[in-house]
Design an enzyme around this catalytic site. Structure first.
Site, PDB file in Angstrom:
ATOM      1  N   LYS A  88       1.191   1.603   4.546  1.00  0.00           N
ATOM      2  CA  LYS A  88       0.763   0.525   3.880  1.00  0.00           C
ATOM      3  C   LYS A  88      -0.619   0.848   3.080  1.00  0.00           C
ATOM      4  O   LYS A  88      -0.653   0.034   1.880  1.00  0.00           O
ATOM      5  CB  LYS A  88       0.262  -0.622   4.699  1.00  0.00           C
ATOM      6  CG  LYS A  88       1.636  -1.406   5.304  1.00  0.00           C
ATOM      7  CD  LYS A  88       1.126  -2.580   6.301  1.00  0.00           C
ATOM      8  CE  LYS A  88       2.560  -3.441   6.571  1.00  0.00           C
ATOM      9  NZ  LYS A  88       3.272  -2.743   7.679  1.00  0.00           N
ATOM     10  N   GLU A 133      -1.782 -11.663   2.542  1.00  0.00           N
ATOM     11  CA  GLU A 133      -1.254 -12.256   3.712  1.00  0.00           C
ATOM     12  C   GLU A 133      -1.231 -11.090   4.536  1.00  0.00           C
ATOM     13  O   GLU A 133      -1.045  -9.969   4.351  1.00  0.00           O
ATOM     14  CB  GLU A 133       0.059 -12.798   3.355  1.00  0.00           C
ATOM     15  CG  GLU A 133       1.047 -11.698   3.273  1.00  0.00           C
ATOM     16  CD  GLU A 133       1.238 -10.718   2.155  1.00  0.00           C
ATOM     17  OE1 GLU A 133       0.561 -10.852   1.259  1.00  0.00           O
ATOM     18  OE2 GLU A 133       1.788  -9.597   2.429  1.00  0.00           O
ATOM     19  N   SER A 180       7.026   5.648   9.159  1.00  0.00           N
ATOM     20  CA  SER A 180       6.202   4.773   8.564  1.00  0.00           C
ATOM     21  C   SER A 180       4.794   4.706   9.029  1.00  0.00           C
ATOM     22  O   SER A 180       3.871   4.428   8.415  1.00  0.00           O
ATOM     23  CB  SER A 180       6.944   3.363   8.257  1.00  0.00           C
ATOM     24  OG  SER A 180       7.483   2.882   9.599  1.00  0.00           O
TER      25      SER A 180
HETATM   26  C1  LIG Z   1       4.500  -3.091   7.895  1.00  0.00           C
HETATM   27  C2  LIG Z   1       5.310  -1.869   8.608  1.00  0.00           C
HETATM   28  C3  LIG Z   1       6.488  -1.701   8.290  1.00  0.00           C
HETATM   29  C4  LIG Z   1       7.501  -2.676   7.614  1.00  0.00           C
HETATM   30  O1  LIG Z   1       7.259  -2.982   6.476  1.00  0.00           O
HETATM   31  P1  LIG Z   1       7.981  -2.333   5.094  1.00  0.00           P
HETATM   32  O2  LIG Z   1       7.386  -3.057   3.717  1.00  0.00           O
HETATM   33  O3  LIG Z   1       9.462  -2.773   5.432  1.00  0.00           O
HETATM   34  O4  LIG Z   1       7.563  -0.963   5.011  1.00  0.00           O
HETATM   35  C5  LIG Z   1       7.082  -0.666   8.821  1.00  0.00           C
HETATM   36  N1  LIG Z   1       6.415   0.393   9.558  1.00  0.00           N
HETATM   37  C6  LIG Z   1       5.153   0.022   9.864  1.00  0.00           C
HETATM   38  C7  LIG Z   1       4.405   1.285  10.490  1.00  0.00           C
HETATM   39  C8  LIG Z   1       4.506  -1.036   9.462  1.00  0.00           C
HETATM   40  O5  LIG Z   1       3.118  -1.067   9.598  1.00  0.00           O
END
Ligand SMILES: *Cc1c(COP(=O)(O)O)cnc(C)c1O
Length: 394
Positions: free
Chosen positions: A84, A106, A373
């Site tokens: 993020k 948000e 992610s």
């Molecule tokens: C917020 C988040 C997501 C989901 O958000 P996307 O916009 O779909 O990437 C996925 N993995 C993690 C670790 C997150 O914090």
């Protein structure tokens, strides 16, 4: 293609009062974002503040079990624990170049709120974060982090008091404060130009992966896999490979408990086209078109919609969108932790779960990259609850 559209999805379904700041943002994307000065400053932040480039890690144990070369793109190693921050640093810097003095955002689970608050603190911007009142209670540690970072956290009492309602309030606030404030949207969704802006800022994931694969293996991956909430980490990984026909692209949505008719977060698989938060996209909705509540064990995937570019890639068949259930994600979480020594976020565990549960769909002997992610530290409480309940931990 019509401006702001991905096939039939996307657009700008917003009140007239929101058009001036959206136009101003579009102009900034055209005039400021590509400039050498901006790109150099963003690159320095990503490198020396956030920790890019992130490693591409081989998984020897799981690779042997699966019969493919499994790699992880390690966005979990970034500052604030997930991809993020790629987006929030880019938008915060753009806001500064636009002459704004504040950010509004948000947040659902609080991860985007923390990443926005950190970027705002770093760049000397004020920060206001709208958060559903239910989430404020559920996600107390992230509320604390945001406050420590100097953000004002405003609980939202309307609707289901969760992310969907927080987005509506933040958009309303932006209309009123557009002269001083930029809306730092958290995923590759919402009205044009946000799906494009957030994608362009997250594409660093796929660009690095491409270069790392070419350098380490001498070929592109045969398959890239990522979890899809709003879709920002996934589109950041996918977009740089869309024109490479040899690269199979797999997005993974959250199926919830997996029981028929259960609440889920899988609008591409289980939803229908509709309009929400300024965009035409795939949405979870009832027979009357009312938005249905979403559910996932991973708070970051818990959204009833999805970014329009994913809806499009799914519709034209360039990407395949599978699903993983809560329990499959928890199994994948444990598998990666025990076999490879990496504790993943529950969101990222969905992507890995699809790989572990769809061996027949993997390119045998080929190279599969899963976008990791985020890291799992934030999920200890929920993992503890589930695994203790099931007696797997003593
Ligand atoms: C917020 C988040 C997501 C989901 O958000 P996307 O916009 O779909 O990437 C996925 N993995 C993690 C670790 C997150 O914090």
């Amino acid at each position: 293609m019509k401006k702001g559209y991905f096939g039939e999805f996307g657009g700008q379904f917003v009140p007239e009062l929101l058009m001036p700041p959206l136009r101003e943002l579009e102009a900034a994307m055209r005039d400021i974002l590509p400039s050498d000065k901006f790109q150099a400053e963003l690159d320095d932040l990503l490198r020396n503040f956030a920790g890019r480039e992130t490693p591409l890690t081989a998984c020897p144990t799981l690779s042997a079990e699966l019969g493919v070369h499994l790699w992880l793109k390690r966005e979990d190693l970034l500052h604030t624990g997930a991809h993020k921050v790629n987006n929030t640093l880019g938008q915060a810097l753009l806001a500064k170049y636009m002459g704004k003095t504040a950010l509004v955002a948000e947040t659902g689970a609080g991860q985007h709120g923390v990443a926005t608050a950190a970027a705002a603190a770093r760049l000397g911007l004020e920060c206001v974060v709208y958060m559903g009142a239910t989430d404020v209670v559920r996600q107390a540690p992230n509320v604390m982090r945001m406050k420590l970072l100097g953000a004002k956290v405003l609980p939202v009492q309307s609707g289901t008091k969760t992310l969907k309602d927080a987005i509506n309030e933040a958009l309303r606030y932006w209309i009123a404060q557009q002269d001083s404030t930029h809306y730092c949207f958290g995923t590759a969704a919402g009205p044009h130009p946000f799906p494009t802006l957030v994608r362009d800022l997250q594409c660093v994931i796929g660009r690095e992966t491409r270069a790392q694969m070419l350098e380490r293996v001498g070929q592109l991956p045969d398959m890239v896999v990522a979890c899809v909430g709003g879709g920002s980490n996934a589109i950041g990984m996918f977009h740089p490979f869309v024109d490479d026909a040899s690269v199979r692209i797999v997005g993974v949505e959250a199926a919830g408990t997996g029981e028929p008719g259960c609440y889920n977060s899988a609008p591409i698989n289980l939803g229908r086209p509709g309009v929400l938060h300024g965009q035409m996209t795939m949405l979870l909705q009832d027979a009357d078109g009312q938005i249905e509540p979403s559910h996932s064990v991973s708070a970051g995937l818990d959204y009833p919609g999805v970014g329009p570019e994913h809806a499009h890639l799914g519709a034209i068949g360039r990407a395949v969108y599978g699903m993983a259930t809560d329990s499959q994600a928890l199994e994948a979480f444990q598998a990666l932790t025990r076999r490879e020594g990496i504790i993943p976020a529950l969101e990222s565990s969905h992507a890995l779960a699809w790989v572990l549960n769809n061996r027949d769909k993997l390119p045998a002997g080929g190279h599969v990259v899963v976008n990791l992610s985020g890291r799992g530290d934030k999920d200890m409480e929920i993992v503890r609850e589930v695994l203790f309940r099931e007696g797997e931990l003593a």
